[in-house]
Scaffold this active site. Structure first.
Site, mmCIF file in Angstrom:
data_model
loop_
_atom_site.group_PDB
_atom_site.id
_atom_site.type_symbol
_atom_site.label_atom_id
_atom_site.label_comp_id
_atom_site.label_asym_id
_atom_site.label_seq_id
_atom_site.Cartn_x
_atom_site.Cartn_y
_atom_site.Cartn_z
ATOM 1 N N GLY A 1 44.749 37.154 20.121
ATOM 2 C CA GLY A 1 44.231 37.963 21.228
ATOM 3 C C GLY A 1 43.740 37.806 22.306
ATOM 4 O O GLY A 1 42.859 38.070 23.037
ATOM 5 N N GLN A 2 43.669 36.053 22.556
ATOM 6 C CA GLN A 2 43.327 35.521 23.788
ATOM 7 C C GLN A 2 44.231 35.758 24.974
ATOM 8 O O GLN A 2 45.518 35.809 25.017
ATOM 9 C CB GLN A 2 43.286 33.883 23.628
ATOM 10 C CG GLN A 2 42.392 33.158 24.720
ATOM 11 C CD GLN A 2 42.258 31.821 24.565
ATOM 12 O OE1 GLN A 2 42.928 31.334 23.515
ATOM 13 N NE2 GLN A 2 41.672 31.075 25.455
ATOM 14 N N THR A 3 43.586 36.307 26.184
ATOM 15 C CA THR A 3 44.155 36.716 27.238
ATOM 16 C C THR A 3 43.889 35.853 28.520
ATOM 17 O O THR A 3 44.697 35.585 29.340
ATOM 18 C CB THR A 3 43.897 38.052 27.769
ATOM 19 O OG1 THR A 3 42.631 38.392 27.831
ATOM 20 C CG2 THR A 3 44.558 38.984 26.626
ATOM 21 N N VAL A 4 42.782 35.033 28.535
ATOM 22 C CA VAL A 4 42.101 34.362 29.384
ATOM 23 C C VAL A 4 42.007 32.965 28.931
ATOM 24 O O VAL A 4 41.225 32.749 27.715
ATOM 25 C CB VAL A 4 40.869 34.830 30.073
ATOM 26 C CG1 VAL A 4 40.403 33.626 31.265
ATOM 27 C CG2 VAL A 4 41.172 36.244 30.803
ATOM 28 N N HIS B 1 36.080 31.155 25.520
ATOM 29 C CA HIS B 1 34.853 32.012 26.029
ATOM 30 C C HIS B 1 34.622 32.673 24.581
ATOM 31 O O HIS B 1 35.470 32.900 23.762
ATOM 32 C CB HIS B 1 34.970 32.989 27.046
ATOM 33 C CG HIS B 1 36.632 33.814 26.827
ATOM 34 N ND1 HIS B 1 37.446 33.144 27.032
ATOM 35 C CD2 HIS B 1 36.789 35.036 26.077
ATOM 36 C CE1 HIS B 1 38.722 34.136 26.744
ATOM 37 N NE2 HIS B 1 37.989 35.146 26.197
ATOM 38 N N HIS C 1 32.690 36.100 23.111
ATOM 39 C CA HIS C 1 32.226 37.232 23.464
ATOM 40 C C HIS C 1 30.929 37.639 22.824
ATOM 41 O O HIS C 1 30.667 37.260 21.511
ATOM 42 C CB HIS C 1 33.157 38.371 23.017
ATOM 43 C CG HIS C 1 34.642 38.284 23.628
ATOM 44 N ND1 HIS C 1 34.883 39.172 24.798
ATOM 45 C CD2 HIS C 1 35.652 37.388 23.565
ATOM 46 C CE1 HIS C 1 36.259 38.889 24.974
ATOM 47 N NE2 HIS C 1 36.418 37.913 24.213
HETATM 48 P P1 AMP Z 1 40.292 37.434 25.626
HETATM 49 O O1 AMP Z 1 41.068 38.640 25.476
HETATM 50 O O2 AMP Z 1 39.287 37.067 24.279
HETATM 51 O O3 AMP Z 1 40.894 36.198 26.333
HETATM 52 O O4 AMP Z 1 39.003 37.872 26.519
HETATM 53 C C1 AMP Z 1 38.946 37.819 28.094
HETATM 54 C C2 AMP Z 1 37.945 38.762 28.610
HETATM 55 O O5 AMP Z 1 37.996 38.294 29.893
HETATM 56 C C3 AMP Z 1 38.225 40.084 28.336
HETATM 57 O O6 AMP Z 1 37.095 40.721 27.791
HETATM 58 C C4 AMP Z 1 38.517 40.566 29.854
HETATM 59 O O7 AMP Z 1 37.969 41.821 30.140
HETATM 60 C C5 AMP Z 1 37.490 39.416 30.636
HETATM 61 N N1 AMP Z 1 37.764 39.126 32.004
HETATM 62 C C6 AMP Z 1 38.823 39.011 32.560
HETATM 63 N N2 AMP Z 1 38.811 38.885 33.912
HETATM 64 C C7 AMP Z 1 37.254 38.819 34.151
HETATM 65 C C8 AMP Z 1 36.791 38.590 35.250
HETATM 66 N N3 AMP Z 1 37.311 38.290 36.460
HETATM 67 N N4 AMP Z 1 35.603 38.616 35.312
HETATM 68 C C9 AMP Z 1 34.671 38.821 33.934
HETATM 69 N N5 AMP Z 1 35.295 39.185 33.027
HETATM 70 C C10 AMP Z 1 36.743 38.989 32.961
#
Ligand code: AMP
Ligand code: ZN
Length: 147
Positions: free
Chosen positions: A96-99, A103, A105
């Site tokens: 589920g990692q998207t960034v 990080h 949460h």
């Molecule tokens: P994940 O899906 O665990 O990789 O979480 C990535 C998180 O980054 C998600 O909860 C997004 O809402 C958050 N996110 C993406 N872009 C930004 C941003 N520019 N500033 C703050 N949060 C962000």
């Protein structure tokens, strides 16, 4: 690792992209998630780019958890409703990692926040003692093989 030019969290750490910063020190930065799943949803990131937990250096990982503790205490003292906390970290798209800048949460929870840890997390497998022992032995070997 050199900072990737297209990493949004590197840009936030460097002050090149906007973020609602709550905490920063020489190792980590914490800011509010832009698309929160609950009010007060925070992200803690290492200042130095690492793709996921496996790449993260141990000092930064320890610092992230220590800062999560402090933020949890701060959220509980703040006016926002908070009866509990969930921590969550994903490594890899399948998780589920998207960034792809590591990080953690931090999710402040309260009884009527509408957030559900449902589905697979509540539906448990039942592998049995033998399978657990076999898997534990294999993981002990893998651990011993790490440098
Ligand atoms: P994940 O899906 O665990 O990789 O979480 C990535 C998180 O980054 C998600 O909860 C997004 O809402 C958050 N996110 C993406 N872009 C930004 C941003 N520019 N500033 C703050 N949060 C962000
Ligand atoms: Zn980055």
């Amino acid at each position: 690792m050199q900072e990737p030019t297209d990493c949004i969290f590197c840009a936030i750490v460097a002050g090149r992209a906007p973020a609602a910063i709550v905490y920063r020190d020489e190792h980590v930065t914490a800011f509010l998630d832009l698309f929160p799943v609950v009010p007060g949803h925070l992200l803690i990131v290492p200042n130095r780019h690492a793709k996921g937990l496996t790449e993260l250096d141990a000092d930064a990982a320890a610092r992230m958890v220590a800062v999560a503790q402090r933020l949890a205490a701060a959220v509980r003292r703040s006016p926002m409703p908070c009866e509990g906390i969930n921590l969550f970290m994903a490594e890899g798209p399948v998780a589920g990692q998207t960034v792809f800048h590591c990080h953690l949460h931090v999710l402040p929870r309260h009884g009527s926040d509408g957030f559900h840890l449902g589905g697979s997390f509540l539906e448990r497998l039942n592998p049995g003692r033998d399978d657990l022992d076999t898997l534990a032995a294999s993981l002990r070997s893998a651990l011993a093989a790490l440098e």
